[in-house]
Design an enzyme around this catalytic site. Structure first.
Site, PDB file in Angstrom:
ATOM      1  N   GLU A  83      16.826  -9.502  -0.096  1.00  0.00           N
ATOM      2  CA  GLU A  83      15.572  -8.786   0.144  1.00  0.00           C
ATOM      3  C   GLU A  83      15.809  -7.272   0.203  1.00  0.00           C
ATOM      4  O   GLU A  83      15.007  -6.487  -0.297  1.00  0.00           O
ATOM      5  CB  GLU A  83      14.930  -9.273   1.453  1.00  0.00           C
ATOM      6  CG  GLU A  83      14.379 -10.685   1.356  1.00  0.00           C
ATOM      7  CD  GLU A  83      14.000 -11.289   2.699  1.00  0.00           C
ATOM      8  OE1 GLU A  83      13.046 -12.075   2.748  1.00  0.00           O
ATOM      9  OE2 GLU A  83      14.687 -10.995   3.722  1.00  0.00           O
ATOM     10  N   ASP A  87     -12.695   9.792   4.423  1.00  0.00           N
ATOM     11  CA  ASP A  87     -13.797  10.504   3.793  1.00  0.00           C
ATOM     12  C   ASP A  87     -13.278  11.785   3.172  1.00  0.00           C
ATOM     13  O   ASP A  87     -12.165  12.235   3.466  1.00  0.00           O
ATOM     14  CB  ASP A  87     -14.900  10.795   4.832  1.00  0.00           C
ATOM     15  CG  ASP A  87     -14.363  11.542   6.047  1.00  0.00           C
ATOM     16  OD1 ASP A  87     -13.961  12.711   5.890  1.00  0.00           O
ATOM     17  OD2 ASP A  87     -14.318  10.961   7.157  1.00  0.00           O
TER      18      ASP A  87
END
Ligand code: DGJ
Length: 727
Positions: A612, A532
């Protein structure tokens, strides 16, 4: 001047919007308009129907068409003839609950007001103006000041309220919402963001029905389940056209958003602290300050509205050293090790990460007390020397020597019963005498409404930060709060505690962020359980969700993007199969999804093969190259992932020189045409060159014909397209 006042009519004018209210001949403050600039007195829209069972204030005499039950009001009261949901509800000393607020006076000042003890939008005198309208009850000495912070260029208005008891006896506030807005025209949908732990902010859009529809939280935090934000959209509103209003409550505790469609199809929106876990005894002479609501509207669809919220949150809510500066790419050990790590394991992760260009090692839960699992140790903020034999300093020293910065996890608000702190100070936890407290993740909550607890936590955390070279703190909270009770308050003030808790939390965060300005604070509550604008005042980024699955993250990040800017979204690449969903997605997809935020990793790099690892190094490099664009560019949602089978988004740099388009197509299909993706926000007359093919398109073509996505195979296949402005 952003605010013009004439004959008690208040025109709040921003670059593109007009908010208009007036105190009428009876001193009733009516809402006239919020929308496009009209350069007109909008009071011609006020209608005075003769509606049965909608009574009339005594002072209007025989005017039976004048009713508080039908007028659009700016701050609605209870008990005096308006039967819709009120913005404020008060009990007077005699037990009556009526309130009839009428206009008293107004004040205009330069700059943006602040709110004692609460986070608020900030802006300087050149950027903002403050309007205060003072209302007074007709029968008591209760006064209410409606505050409007006007950020003209940002097209943003903030609302907050001060309730003052000018009388001689106490009153009890049962509800004091920050925002009340009546809209007497239009046909609306409301959009809110619901969810659960590991699936926050799922966008839901529904037509308004008669009566009250509501979202909220009574969990002591703003919550995973509902977010303190709401959109009202006119029926024909899309991303790029149509009218919508957005409101975000800047508060991290329980909240309520209510939307009522009344008997005349008018709409009332109220938003503020949830009355379920709130009441406040206001003694004579005292003030009560509500948190504030950030408000904006757009006649150009939801994209523009989101961009206005992104701007105001990034520029006028977030603060500190990391507000604008680039953030470190971090690796967090949580999903790599959970509680099971040693100093050596952390050093190994850090070493590999440093070789791949990652900037910071974040040591998550389990480094302190006797924290071998989630059943013990919370509250004991000193090093667990079973795991970290050389202590924090030695670990940090070795990590710094690798060229890596160091960050740490804390959960100061919680305590385990199996901890030294609890054994010493069990009286600090929130519980009701005679009842066993609710345990969640085996833990209890410390009473942050108690200043002694706040001081203690400040001392503990600041000691760790001053004794160690810590450059980042992840501030977590892993449960909802109930069992509200404290023996420090009398019986009739118990329900002040949830709000006092939030005030205590804000005070603690204010002191720490002020005293450690070089530390980057990342908010977290089991992921995005306290996402928030209140938390963003202290923490410029928030761990968006404990769900790190790239597919689900596109849905979570889609909902998050309606109000919160990308720079606030903590997002990591994690291992596959994903720990929350078991889904496999490619490293490319995981990288692209995590790049739509504050980027990092959360896996054991030693499990990756060389190819990777090379890909990780390339991702880190690419993120650093694009970070400025991702943080500062104008963000567009290019699809609705709930409907379109894909998630797609883009950023356009300020000068439109650079465009980055990313997305994920959820399911592959055989024998199909390539997908076409329409871009938005470009200049239709300009030309743009796609970097990979070298092909030049006009803005008009890209926005109406769209761009053909590469032929993708496999589910959850990600794509990325970069364009530069050519002419
Ligand atoms: C919840 C957080 O969201 C996770 O990332 C992790 O920090 C755990 N808590 C640790 O307990």
């Amino acid at each position: 001047m952003a605010v013009c006042v004439q004959d008690n009519r208040f025109d709040i004018v921003t670059k593109n919007t007009l908010y208009q209210i007036k105190a009428d001949e009876y001193g009733v403050l009516c809402h006239l308009w919020y929308g496009a600039r009209t350069d007109c007195h909008m009071d011609y829209l006020l209608d005075y129907p003769d509606v049965g069972f909608s009574g009339n204030p005594y002072d209007v005499g025989d005017k039976r068409t004048y009713s508080l039950d039908t007028l659009p009001l700016e701050y609605a009261c209870e008990g005096t003839g308006d039967f819709r949901t009120p913005a404020i509800s008060i009990t007077h000393e005699d037990g009556s609950t009526a309130l009839d607020l009428r206009f008293l006076e107004y004040r205009l000042t330069k700059g943006k007001y602040s709110i004692p003890g609460l986070p608020a939008v900030y802006a300087d005198e050149k950027e903002a103006e403050t309007l205060e309208i003072v209302l007074k009850d007709t029968a008591s000495d209760v006064q209410v000041v409606l505050k409007y912070g006007v950020l003209e260029q940002a097209d943003v208005i903030t609302r907050s309220v001060v309730v003052t008891n000018k009388g001689e006896s106490a009153v009890v506030i049962k509800k004091a919402h920050s925002l009340c807005m009546d809209i007497p025209y239009g046909d609306w949908d409301w959009v809110h963001f619901h969810g659960r732990h590991t699936m926050e902010r799922q966008m839901e859009c529904a037509p308004l029905i008669h009566g009250i529809q509501e979202s909220g939280s009574g969990r002591g935090t703003s919550s995973h389940q509902q977010n303190p934000t709401v959109l009202l959209c006119e029926k024909d509103c899309t991303e790029n056209a149509g009218f919508c209003i957005g409101a975000a409550l800047m508060y991290s505790g329980g909240f309520q958003t209510q939307i009522e469609k009344d008997q005349l199809d008018q709409v009332r929106l109220v938003m503020g602290i949830h009355p379920k876990t709130f009441s406040w005894k206001l003694a004579a002479g005292e003030n009560f300050y509500t948190p504030e609501v950030i408000l904006s509207c757009s006649v150009e669809g939801t994209a523009k509205l989101s961009q206005r919220f992104h701007h105001v949150i990034r520029n006028h809510v977030c603060r500190g050293k990391y507000q604008f500066s680039e953030r470190p790419v971090l690796i967090n050990n949580w999903e790599a090790t959970y509680f099971d790590f040693t100093e050596q394991k952390i050093l190994d992760i850090a070493k590999q990460a440093s070789e791949l260009g990652i900037d910071m090692m974040v040591l998550d839960d389990g480094w302190f007390g006797k924290r071998e699992s989630d059943t013990s140790g919370l509250g004991d903020w000193f090093v667990n020397d079973n795991k970290l034999v050389g202590g924090l300093q030695s670990l940090i020293g070795q990590i710094n020597q690798m060229g890596m910065r160091f960050g740490i996890w804390v959960e100061p608000e919680a305590v385990s019963e199996d901890s030294e702190l609890y054994r010493k100070h069990s009286e600090w936890v929130i519980r009701i005498p005679g009842r066993m407290p609710v345990r969640a993740r085996y833990q209890l909550i410390l009473d942050l409404s108690n200043p002694v607890v706040v001081d203690y936590l400040y001392d503990r955390i600041s000691k760790i930060l001053s004794e160690n070279h810590i450059e980042y703190v992840k501030w977590d909270l892993n449960r909802s709060i109930c069992d509200w009770y404290t023996d420090r308050l009398p019986q009739d003030r118990q329900m002040e505690m949830p709000h006092r808790y939030v005030l205590g939390l804000y005070e603690l965060l204010e002191r720490l962020t002020h005293d450690f300005p070089d530390v980057l604070f990342e908010g977290c509550s089991g992921g995005g359980g306290r996402y928030d604008a209140g938390m963003l005042y202290y923490c410029p980024q928030i761990w968006c969700s404990d769900d790190t699955d790239a597919h689900e993250r596109t849905l979570i990040q889609y909902g998050t993007s309606f109000f919160y800017p990308t720079s606030t979204v903590g997002a990591h690449v994690s291992a596959v199969p994903n720990h929350q969903t078991g889904r496999d997605t490619s490293l490319k997809t995981r990288g692209i999804v995590a790049m739509a935020g504050s980027f990092g990793y959360e896996l054991d790099l030693s499990t990756l093969n060389n190819e990777e690892k090379k890909e990780v190094a390339e991702q880190v490099k690419k993120y650093k190259e694009y970070q400025k664009l991702i943080y500062e560019g104008t963000y567009y949602r290019l699809s609705n992932p709930f409907e379109d089978g894909m998630a797609a988004w883009s950023w356009i740099s300020k000068e439109e020189a650079q465009i980055l388009v990313q997305g994920v197509v959820y399911r592959s299909a055989s024998n199909t045409l390539r997908r076409r993706l329409r871009l938005t926000g470009l200049n239709e007359h300009a030309s743009y060159k796609e970097s990979e093919s070298g092909r030049v398109f006009t803005g008009a073509a890209l926005m109406s014909g769209g761009i053909l996505l590469p032929r993708l195979t496999g589910d959850d296949a990600a794509f990325e397209i970069t364009l530069i402005k050519w002419k």
